[in-house]
Write an enzyme that holds these catalytic residues in place. Structure first.
Site, short mmCIF file in Angstrom:
data_model
loop_
_atom_site.label_atom_id
_atom_site.label_comp_id
_atom_site.label_asym_id
_atom_site.label_seq_id
_atom_site.Cartn_x
_atom_site.Cartn_y
_atom_site.Cartn_z
NE ARG A 7 -4.32 -1.26 -0.03
CZ ARG A 7 -4.55 -2.22 -0.93
NH1 ARG A 7 -3.64 -2.50 -1.84
NH2 ARG A 7 -5.68 -2.88 -0.93
CG HIS A 25 -3.82 -0.82 -7.09
ND1 HIS A 25 -4.22 -0.20 -5.94
CD2 HIS A 25 -3.92 -2.15 -6.82
CE1 HIS A 25 -4.57 -1.10 -5.03
NE2 HIS A 25 -4.39 -2.31 -5.55
P1 NDP Z 1 -2.02 -10.97 5.03
O1 NDP Z 1 -2.91 -10.39 6.07
O2 NDP Z 1 -2.13 -12.41 4.68
O3 NDP Z 1 -0.49 -10.72 5.44
C1 NDP Z 1 -0.04 -9.55 5.99
C2 NDP Z 1 1.41 -9.75 6.44
O4 NDP Z 1 1.90 -8.51 6.95
C3 NDP Z 1 1.52 -10.77 7.57
O5 NDP Z 1 2.68 -11.54 7.42
C4 NDP Z 1 1.62 -9.88 8.80
O6 NDP Z 1 2.31 -10.47 9.88
C5 NDP Z 1 2.42 -8.74 8.25
N1 NDP Z 1 2.23 -7.55 9.08
C6 NDP Z 1 1.11 -6.85 9.32
N2 NDP Z 1 1.34 -5.84 10.18
C7 NDP Z 1 2.65 -5.90 10.47
C8 NDP Z 1 3.50 -5.15 11.31
N3 NDP Z 1 3.03 -4.10 12.02
N4 NDP Z 1 4.80 -5.50 11.39
C9 NDP Z 1 5.27 -6.56 10.70
N5 NDP Z 1 4.52 -7.33 9.88
C10 NDP Z 1 3.23 -7.00 9.77
O7 NDP Z 1 -2.21 -10.07 3.73
P2 NDP Z 1 -1.95 -10.45 2.21
O8 NDP Z 1 -0.61 -11.06 2.08
O9 NDP Z 1 -3.11 -11.18 1.66
O10 NDP Z 1 -1.98 -8.98 1.54
C11 NDP Z 1 -1.09 -7.99 1.97
C12 NDP Z 1 -1.45 -6.66 1.35
O11 NDP Z 1 -1.15 -6.65 -0.04
C13 NDP Z 1 -2.93 -6.29 1.39
O12 NDP Z 1 -3.31 -5.83 2.66
C14 NDP Z 1 -2.99 -5.21 0.34
O13 NDP Z 1 -2.68 -3.97 0.95
C15 NDP Z 1 -1.88 -5.57 -0.63
N6 NDP Z 1 -2.38 -6.00 -1.94
C16 NDP Z 1 -2.00 -5.29 -3.06
C17 NDP Z 1 -2.43 -5.68 -4.30
C18 NDP Z 1 -1.98 -4.95 -5.52
O14 NDP Z 1 -2.48 -5.20 -6.62
N7 NDP Z 1 -1.03 -4.03 -5.43
C19 NDP Z 1 -3.32 -6.82 -4.48
C20 NDP Z 1 -3.65 -7.48 -3.26
C21 NDP Z 1 -3.19 -7.09 -2.04
P3 NDP Z 1 1.73 -11.77 10.63
O15 NDP Z 1 1.91 -12.90 9.63
O16 NDP Z 1 2.59 -11.92 11.80
O17 NDP Z 1 0.29 -11.50 10.92
C1 OXD Z 2 -6.49 -5.80 -3.00
C2 OXD Z 2 -5.92 -4.97 -4.04
O1 OXD Z 2 -6.35 -5.46 -1.85
O2 OXD Z 2 -6.23 -5.17 -5.20
O3 OXD Z 2 -7.10 -6.84 -3.31
O4 OXD Z 2 -5.09 -4.11 -3.78
#
Ligand code: NDP
Ligand code: OXD
Length: 313
Positions: free
Chosen positions: A228, A276
């Protein structure tokens, strides 16, 4: 017969109509899929939600058993005070595959120096520029080891890269050096020749990449951010790019989207902007996830991919 409200952008219905109808039918649940305005909101059992859709106030959805997000990211709904129902996010095989393709493509581009190669088709044979190191000698750091970050980290390790991951909670993933906490972040940053950030947007991750943390990375490091836009302090990144502390950044997500035409990222020689498009939920596979959660809701089983609203993701 239950009622499922499809509350994504209306133009997306054409993509979802067949797969969602078929996926719900395949679970054995009898459902009518409706569009906003078609029935009294109080009669809706499940809201299939998107941050781009028309329903952002859930007050009238008094009978809804869950709100099922078509997006992985939940930052635009997690703090919604009208939302009292369980919120589930999207974990979709198509989304994951798209992110793996995007991340491995851009890591390989940096690793092999493909931009420089493309810019040097000028008749000069520069063999003295050296060959790229082997992947095993290239340190790649993944911030976020969730559904998407873990899949990307594993794909990169499968290509032979030396991969370090960082997450909130401790992890043990074969082939990946897993770190967590503040000390773990410092260690990860110090070896991030290529840093990929797939963290969610939460108060804790806001501007995690800032003047203090960018300077902890090796000089000339590259950044890929499909997480993000809020993860980066934009002014700090621009300053770090200008002085060569960061060699290049590939950015897919921004504080304001679309990225305004006058934003300095567009014209910066060391920034690649993608709009995006790193990954998107795919109607066929995402529909199966939505349908499975509806089946679970009807069977009284726990929902998949429930958002922890206190954590923000
Ligand atoms: P998940 O919730 O599965 O994973 C999030 C990861 O971030 C976890 O490993 C979590 O740790 C870690 N995390 C969260 N907060 C912290 C912190 N404060 N410090 C350290 N680590 C942290 O999410 P996804 O993998 O499914 O997706 C991640 C993000 O990708 C989405 O929220 C979205 O913003 C973005 N995205 C972007 C897209 C694009 O097209 N550009 C498409 C889809 C998603 P823990 O495992 O310990 O909980
Ligand atoms: C999502 C994205 O969060 O597309 O799915 O960014």
């Amino acid at each position: 017969m239950i009622r499922v409200l499809f509350a994504d952008k209306p133009e997306n219905w054409a993509r979802y109509e067949r797969p969602l109808t078929e996926a719900i039918a395949a679970t054995g649940v009898e459902a009518q899929i409706v569009q906003p305005g078609e029935i009294d909101p109080a009669q809706v059992d499940y809201v299939v939600y998107s941050p781009q859709g028309p329903v952002q106030d859930f007050t009238a959805y008094t009978g809804a058993k869950a709100v099922l997000n078509l997006w992985a990211g939940v930052e635009r709904v997690v703090g919604n005070e009208t939302l009292t129902q369980p919120l589930c996010r999207m974990v979709d095989a198509g989304l994951e595959r798209g992110m793996v393709d995007y991340v491995t493509g851009h890591v390989l581009r940096y690793h092999l120096g493909i931009d420089a190669t493309l810019a040097q088709q000028d008749g000069v044979w520069r063999h003295d520029g050296g060959v790229p190191p082997l992947a095993r000698d290239r340190s790649v750091v993944m911030l976020g080891l969730g559904a998407l970050g873990k899949a990307c980290a594993e794909a990169l390790a499968g290509l032979g890269f030396a991969v370090t991951g960082w997450s909130r909670s401790p992890k043990d993933i074969p082939g990946i050096t897993c770190l967590n906490g503040d000390d773990g972040l410092a260690e990860a940053l110090s070896k991030a020749e290529i840093l990929v950030s797939i963290l969610p947007d939460t108060p804790e991750t806001t501007e995690l990449l800032n003047a203090d943390t960018l300077v902890q990375m090796p000089k000339g490091a590259r950044i890929i951010n499909p997480g993000r836009g809020t993860l980066i302090d934009d002014d700090a990144l621009l300053a770090a790019l200008d002085r060569g502390q960061i060699g290049h950044a590939t950015l897919d997500v921004f504080r304001a989207e679309p990225l305004p035409p006058e934003h300095p990222y567009w014209a910066h020689p060391h920034v690649t902007v993608t709009p995006h498009i790193a990954a998107e939920s795919r109607a066929e596979t995402a529909s199966e996830v939505i349908a499975e959660n509806i089946r679970r809701g009807e069977a009284g089983e726990p929902f998949l991919y429930l958002v922890d609203r206190s954590r923000g993701y």
